[in-house]
Design a protein around this motif. Structure first.
Motif, PDB file in Angstrom:
ATOM      1  N   ALA A  42       0.838  -1.207   0.000  1.00 57.19           N
ATOM      2  CA  ALA A  42       0.000   0.000   0.000  1.00 57.19           C
ATOM      3  C   ALA A  42       0.868   1.251   0.000  1.00 57.19           C
ATOM      4  CB  ALA A  42      -0.908  -0.006   1.223  1.00 57.19           C
ATOM      5  N   ARG A  43       1.981   1.179   0.726  1.00 58.81           N
ATOM      6  CA  ARG A  43       2.892   2.339   0.762  1.00 58.81           C
ATOM      7  C   ARG A  43       3.510   2.579  -0.614  1.00 58.81           C
ATOM      8  NH1 ARG A  43       4.346   0.979   5.902  1.00 58.81           N
ATOM      9  NH2 ARG A  43       6.279  -0.072   5.327  1.00 58.81           N
ATOM     10  N   VAL A  44       3.874   1.472  -1.299  1.00 61.07           N
ATOM     11  CA  VAL A  44       4.450   1.626  -2.649  1.00 61.07           C
ATOM     12  C   VAL A  44       3.421   2.279  -3.568  1.00 61.07           C
ATOM     13  CG1 VAL A  44       5.419   0.404  -4.632  1.00 61.07           C
ATOM     14  CG2 VAL A  44       5.982  -0.334  -2.319  1.00 61.07           C
ATOM     15  N   HIS A  45       2.179   1.793  -3.417  1.00 59.30           N
ATOM     16  CA  HIS A  45       1.109   2.373  -4.242  1.00 59.30           C
ATOM     17  C   HIS A  45       0.966   3.862  -3.957  1.00 59.30           C
ATOM     18  CE1 HIS A  45      -2.600   2.481  -6.568  1.00 59.30           C
ATOM     19  NE2 HIS A  45      -3.193   3.115  -5.540  1.00 59.30           N
ATOM     20  N   GLU A  46       0.972   4.202  -2.688  1.00 62.75           N
ATOM     21  CA  GLU A  46       0.859   5.617  -2.293  1.00 62.75           C
ATOM     22  C   GLU A  46       1.951   6.451  -2.949  1.00 62.75           C
ATOM     23  OE1 GLU A  46       1.009   6.095   1.991  1.00 62.75           O
ATOM     24  OE2 GLU A  46      -0.951   5.087   2.058  1.00 62.75           O
ATOM     25  N   ARG A  47       3.168   5.903  -2.911  1.00 59.30           N
ATOM     26  CA  ARG A  47       4.295   6.616  -3.520  1.00 59.30           C
ATOM     27  C   ARG A  47       4.034   6.862  -4.992  1.00 59.30           C
ATOM     28  NH1 ARG A  47       8.936   2.693  -1.700  1.00 59.30           N
ATOM     29  NH2 ARG A  47       8.332   2.646   0.477  1.00 59.30           N
ATOM     30  N   ALA A  48       3.540   5.800  -5.670  1.00 64.21           N
ATOM     31  CA  ALA A  48       3.293   5.919  -7.101  1.00 64.21           C
ATOM     32  C   ALA A  48       2.236   6.982  -7.352  1.00 64.21           C
ATOM     33  CB  ALA A  48       2.855   4.567  -7.664  1.00 64.21           C
ATOM     34  N   VAL A  49       1.176   6.959  -6.505  1.00 66.47           N
ATOM     35  CA  VAL A  49       0.091   7.939  -6.694  1.00 66.47           C
ATOM     36  C   VAL A  49       0.613   9.344  -6.468  1.00 66.47           C
ATOM     37  CG1 VAL A  49      -2.078   8.757  -5.703  1.00 66.47           C
ATOM     38  CG2 VAL A  49      -1.742   6.320  -6.123  1.00 66.47           C
ATOM     39  N   ARG A 179      13.653  10.619  -9.267  1.00 63.34           N
ATOM     40  CA  ARG A 179      14.661  10.387  -8.218  1.00 63.34           C
ATOM     41  C   ARG A 179      14.168  10.789  -6.844  1.00 63.34           C
ATOM     42  NH1 ARG A 179      18.750  11.498 -12.053  1.00 63.34           N
ATOM     43  NH2 ARG A 179      19.596   9.479 -12.685  1.00 63.34           N
ATOM     44  N   LYS A 180      13.214  11.755  -6.888  1.00 59.06           N
ATOM     45  CA  LYS A 180      12.725  12.241  -5.587  1.00 59.06           C
ATOM     46  C   LYS A 180      11.821  11.227  -4.895  1.00 59.06           C
ATOM     47  CE  LYS A 180      12.719  17.042  -6.948  1.00 59.06           C
ATOM     48  NZ  LYS A 180      11.811  17.758  -7.853  1.00 59.06           N
ATOM     49  N   ILE A 181      11.308  10.256  -5.692  1.00 57.94           N
ATOM     50  CA  ILE A 181      10.384   9.286  -5.080  1.00 57.94           C
ATOM     51  C   ILE A 181      11.179   8.375  -4.158  1.00 57.94           C
ATOM     52  CG2 ILE A 181       8.729   7.427  -5.509  1.00 57.94           C
ATOM     53  CD1 ILE A 181       8.453   8.581  -8.357  1.00 57.94           C
ATOM     54  N   PRO A 182      10.771   8.329  -2.882  1.00 62.45           N
ATOM     55  CA  PRO A 182      11.520   7.473  -1.971  1.00 62.45           C
ATOM     56  C   PRO A 182      11.281   5.986  -2.269  1.00 62.45           C
ATOM     57  CG  PRO A 182       9.611   8.393  -0.857  1.00 62.45           C
ATOM     58  CD  PRO A 182       9.628   8.985  -2.236  1.00 62.45           C
ATOM     59  N   GLY A 183      12.242   5.191  -1.932  1.00 60.64           N
ATOM     60  CA  GLY A 183      12.095   3.741  -2.164  1.00 60.64           C
ATOM     61  C   GLY A 183      13.233   3.010  -1.503  1.00 60.64           C
ATOM     62  N   VAL A 184      13.144   1.690  -1.481  1.00 60.17           N
ATOM     63  CA  VAL A 184      14.212   0.910  -0.839  1.00 60.17           C
ATOM     64  C   VAL A 184      15.404   0.851  -1.779  1.00 60.17           C
ATOM     65  CG1 VAL A 184      12.601  -0.474   0.480  1.00 60.17           C
ATOM     66  CG2 VAL A 184      13.384  -1.292  -1.743  1.00 60.17           C
ATOM     67  N   LYS A 185      16.514   0.376  -1.236  1.00 60.21           N
ATOM     68  CA  LYS A 185      17.731   0.251  -2.041  1.00 60.21           C
ATOM     69  C   LYS A 185      17.479  -0.729  -3.190  1.00 60.21           C
ATOM     70  CE  LYS A 185      22.668  -0.089  -1.270  1.00 60.21           C
ATOM     71  NZ  LYS A 185      23.197  -1.245  -1.977  1.00 60.21           N
ATOM     72  N   GLY A 186      17.901  -0.301  -4.393  1.00 60.75           N
ATOM     73  CA  GLY A 186      17.717  -1.178  -5.556  1.00 60.75           C
ATOM     74  C   GLY A 186      16.396  -0.940  -6.268  1.00 60.75           C
ATOM     75  N   GLN A 234       2.015   0.366 -10.665  1.00 60.71           N
ATOM     76  CA  GLN A 234       1.965   1.441 -11.664  1.00 60.71           C
ATOM     77  C   GLN A 234       0.698   2.266 -11.507  1.00 60.71           C
ATOM     78  OE1 GLN A 234       1.447   0.266 -15.749  1.00 60.71           O
ATOM     79  NE2 GLN A 234       0.949  -1.847 -15.151  1.00 60.71           N
ATOM     80  N   VAL A 235       0.867   3.554 -11.789  1.00 63.56           N
ATOM     81  CA  VAL A 235      -0.258   4.495 -11.701  1.00 63.56           C
ATOM     82  C   VAL A 235      -0.229   5.344 -12.965  1.00 63.56           C
ATOM     83  CG1 VAL A 235      -1.157   6.492 -10.463  1.00 63.56           C
ATOM     84  CG2 VAL A 235      -0.258   4.553  -9.198  1.00 63.56           C
ATOM     85  N   GLY A 236      -1.383   5.476 -13.586  1.00 66.93           N
ATOM     86  CA  GLY A 236      -1.448   6.273 -14.827  1.00 66.93           C
ATOM     87  C   GLY A 236      -1.461   7.761 -14.525  1.00 66.93           C
ATOM     88  N   VAL A 245       5.833   3.754 -13.108  1.00 64.81           N
ATOM     89  CA  VAL A 245       6.035   2.389 -12.599  1.00 64.81           C
ATOM     90  C   VAL A 245       7.120   2.439 -11.527  1.00 64.81           C
ATOM     91  CG1 VAL A 245       6.675   0.030 -13.149  1.00 64.81           C
ATOM     92  CG2 VAL A 245       5.396   1.383 -14.805  1.00 64.81           C
ATOM     93  N   LEU A 246       6.772   1.955 -10.352  1.00 59.52           N
ATOM     94  CA  LEU A 246       7.783   1.819  -9.289  1.00 59.52           C
ATOM     95  C   LEU A 246       8.065   0.324  -9.117  1.00 59.52           C
ATOM     96  CD1 LEU A 246       6.434   4.236  -6.505  1.00 59.52           C
ATOM     97  CD2 LEU A 246       7.754   4.773  -8.567  1.00 59.52           C
TER      98      LEU A 246
END
Ligand SMILES: Nc1ncnc2c1ncn2[C@@H]1O[C@H](COP(=O)(O)OP(=O)(O)OP(=O)(O)O)[C@@H](O)[C@H]1O
Ligand SMILES: [Mg+2]
Length: 572
Positions: A42-49, A179-186, A234-236, A245-246
């Motif tokens: 859900a957090r990944v989705h939030e980031r994408a949104v 690049r500004k989108i936070p995410g885990v390493k890799g 992915q979020v359109g 796409v994250l």
């Protein structure tokens, strides 16, 4: 004390409880892990949104330019020169009317670009009344171009400005945002167009223009999922065919619920489960053991009961025996006592017949009469002996210290005539003093000494030694003779009433003497034993306890002196 059934019920209840707890724990654990996984995705989705919204808001600024566009391209006729003037670094600009017909175009609007109009997603979006639209990468010359359409009102109706530009122009702008989108390493973030072609990405291996291979494109048909160890979401983007796409590697992303960490709680769970099961097993074993102990106890109890009843039966029999013994003794005593009177009469009358009428009798008749008198005499001796025997138990006195040396000397004085007649030499040693019934002791010694005198060898002068000693609470008195002796196999039998080894003709007697000795010794808690060899003399050993507490009649005394074994006492 719990009953066996109760214990089983308690154990079953415990086992069910433990299993239920374990099950609940397992379900809860897997739920928690699933939930944490859901939280992460859900957090990944939030980031994408959020990223999509960010890019969207940047593009929205285009709308603010519409008044400017209306001013530039709102005239009745717009020339290519105007478009050329504002072309900047774009590949081309082309102005279209509300139906999508080309009104004017700048340099660079090639035949290919014109052909692209038919499949321009950007144009389609705007024709579908969106204020702007972003399209896919389209073939353009040796490279490709993205088109961007904006609609704006003019005095001559709605017009559309379509800008074609190389994707490299987008790169820095989009990449900055990605690049500004936070995410885990890799993690890698992409902006892709409607054909799954990368417009911009933070993945150097899949830069602008990279088209995902078929399996990846198939995966991208779903808004989220997992592929090759990566979770993607992915979020359109609004007003475009573009998508963000994250993709984040599973390991670091689901670290808390995957790999080693995922198994830690399960390992703890397994440990708990093992301990619980072991505890249950131990409980079961303990239960079994206690059941066995209970069984053993029950058996023991049963055995005890049996023993008690056997004891009771034994005691009952012993009482019966002693009662019937007493009755028997009484009977013997009464019988012998009552027999004495008629016997005495028989003897008196036969004597009188012998004295007064002997001349009138035939020799044969006299012989019969003499034999009758002899028989009557023997019978009287028998009855007297029986009476003595039966009175050992009933007419006994209480015990007092008896000096056995003095007693034996007295016995020898009584027997003086037979000693003299036999020419015997008698030696009396130092004998112990014992707690005893003196007259009975006298009877005992008298019998033994008279036997020693009686059963002598015809050609050998009798030598009798009477000696004794006391030790360990026991007095031992031996009467040793050098007489005819007897076969040792009869050393038990001679103590029974009327048991004799020799004929009455040779050695007179009733056969009660030794039985009486034994009975007396036993009444004193002692015993008499005989050792002998034919022709080698005999040794009679009397064993007596030195002391009797309270001087009571120990006829029922249980402890015979140590080292003494004798047959159980069964009175005749
Ligand atoms: N000192 C002994 N030497 C050899 N035999 C013996 C001796 N004492 C007893 N006996 C044997 O044991 C038998 C039983 O002895 P016991 O004293 O009971 O009877 P008894 O002497 O024959 O008769 P009673 O003593 O009643 O007059 C005897 O008949 C004899 O055969
Ligand atoms: Mg005798």
């Amino acid at each position: 004390v719990l009953k066996r059934r109760d214990v089983v019920i308690v154990w079953l209840a415990g086992a069910s409880l433990v299993l239920a707890l374990l099950t609940v724990f397992a379900i809860e654990l897997s739920n928690t892990q699933a939930k944490s996984r859901r939280d992460v995705t859900a957090r990944v989705h939030e980031r994408a949104v959020l990223a999509a919204a960010l890019i969207d808001s940047l593009l929205q600024t285009v709308q603010e330019q519409t008044p400017q566009l209306a001013q530039l391209y709102g005239t009745a006729k717009v020339t290519a020169a105007t478009l050329n003037a504002h072309r900047d670094r774009n590949e081309y600009l082309v102005l279209l009317d509300a139906r999508g017909n080309v009104l004017a175009a700048s340099q660079g609007f090639t035949a290919q670009a014109r052909a692209n109009l038919a499949r321009s997603a950007a144009l389609r979006l705007v024709l579908a009344r969106r204020t702007y639209g972003l399209g896919n990468l389209l073939p353009y010359g040796r490279t490709s171009a993205v088109d961007f359409a904006v609609a704006f009102p003019t005095p001559h109706g709605k017009r559309i400005l379509l800008t074609g530009f190389g994707p490299q122009a987008l790169g820095p702008f989009l990449q900055g945002d990605l690049r500004k989108i936070p995410g885990v390493k890799g993690a890698h973030n992409y902006v892709i167009d409607g054909n799954d072609t990368v417009l911009a990405s933070t993945n150097p291996a899949a830069g602008s223009g990279f088209r995902f291979p078929a399996p990846a494109r198939a995966a991208l048909a779903r808004s989220s999922g997992e592929r090759r160890g990566h979770y993607y979401e992915q979020v359109g983007l609004a007003n475009s065919t573009w998508r963000i796409v994250l993709a984040e590697p599973d390991g670091p992303l689901f670290a808390s619920v995957s790999g080693f960490r995922k198994w830690v709680p399960w390992a703890i769970f397994a440990a708990f489960a093992t301990v619980a099961l072991v505890a249950l097993a131990l409980g079961r074993r303990a239960m079994r053991a206690s059941a066995e102990v209970r069984d053993a106890n029950a058996r023991l109890g049963q055995m005890n009961d049996e023993l008690a009843s056997a004891n009771a039966a034994l005691e009952h029999r012993a009482r019966e025996l002693s009662r019937s013994n007493a009755e028997l003794e009484q009977f013997a005593s009464i019988a012998s006592h009552d027999l004495q009177e008629p016997l005495r009469k028989v003897r008196t009358f036969t004597d009188q017949v012998v004295q007064a009428e002997s001349e009138q009798l035939s020799p044969k008749g006299r012989d019969y009469l003499e034999r009758a008198a002899g028989a009557a005499e023997r019978m009287q001796a028998l009855i007297e002996d029986l009476l003595k025997y039966s009175r050992v138990g009933t007419h006994g006195r209480s015990f007092a210290p008896v000096n056995m040396t003095e007693l034996t000397r007295g016995v020898l004085e009584d027997l003086e005539s037979s000693v003299e007649r036999s020419g015997a030499s008698v030696h009396v040693g130092e004998l112990p003093t014992v707690d005893a019934d003196a007259p009975q002791m006298r009877q005992l010694m008298q019998n033994l000494v008279s036997n020693a005198l009686k059963f002598r060898r015809p050609d050998v002068e009798p030598e009798i030694v009477i000696e004794g000693h006391a030790d360990d609470g026991t007095a031992t008195i031996k009467v040793v003779d050098n007489g005819i002796g007897f076969d040792p196999q009869y050393s038990g039998r001679i103590f029974r009433v009327f048991e004799r080894l020799h004929s009455r003709a040779e050695y007179p007697g009733t056969g009660i003497g030794l039985a009486l000795c034994r009975k007396i010794a036993e009444r004193h808690g002692g015993a008499v034993v005989a050792e002998s060899m034919p022709g080698e003399g005999s040794t009679f050993t009397v064993i007596l306890p030195l002391h009797h507490r309270d001087g009571i009649d120990p006829g029922t005394a249980r402890d015979a002196p140590r080292g003494v074994r004798h047959e159980p006492f069964v009175p005749a």
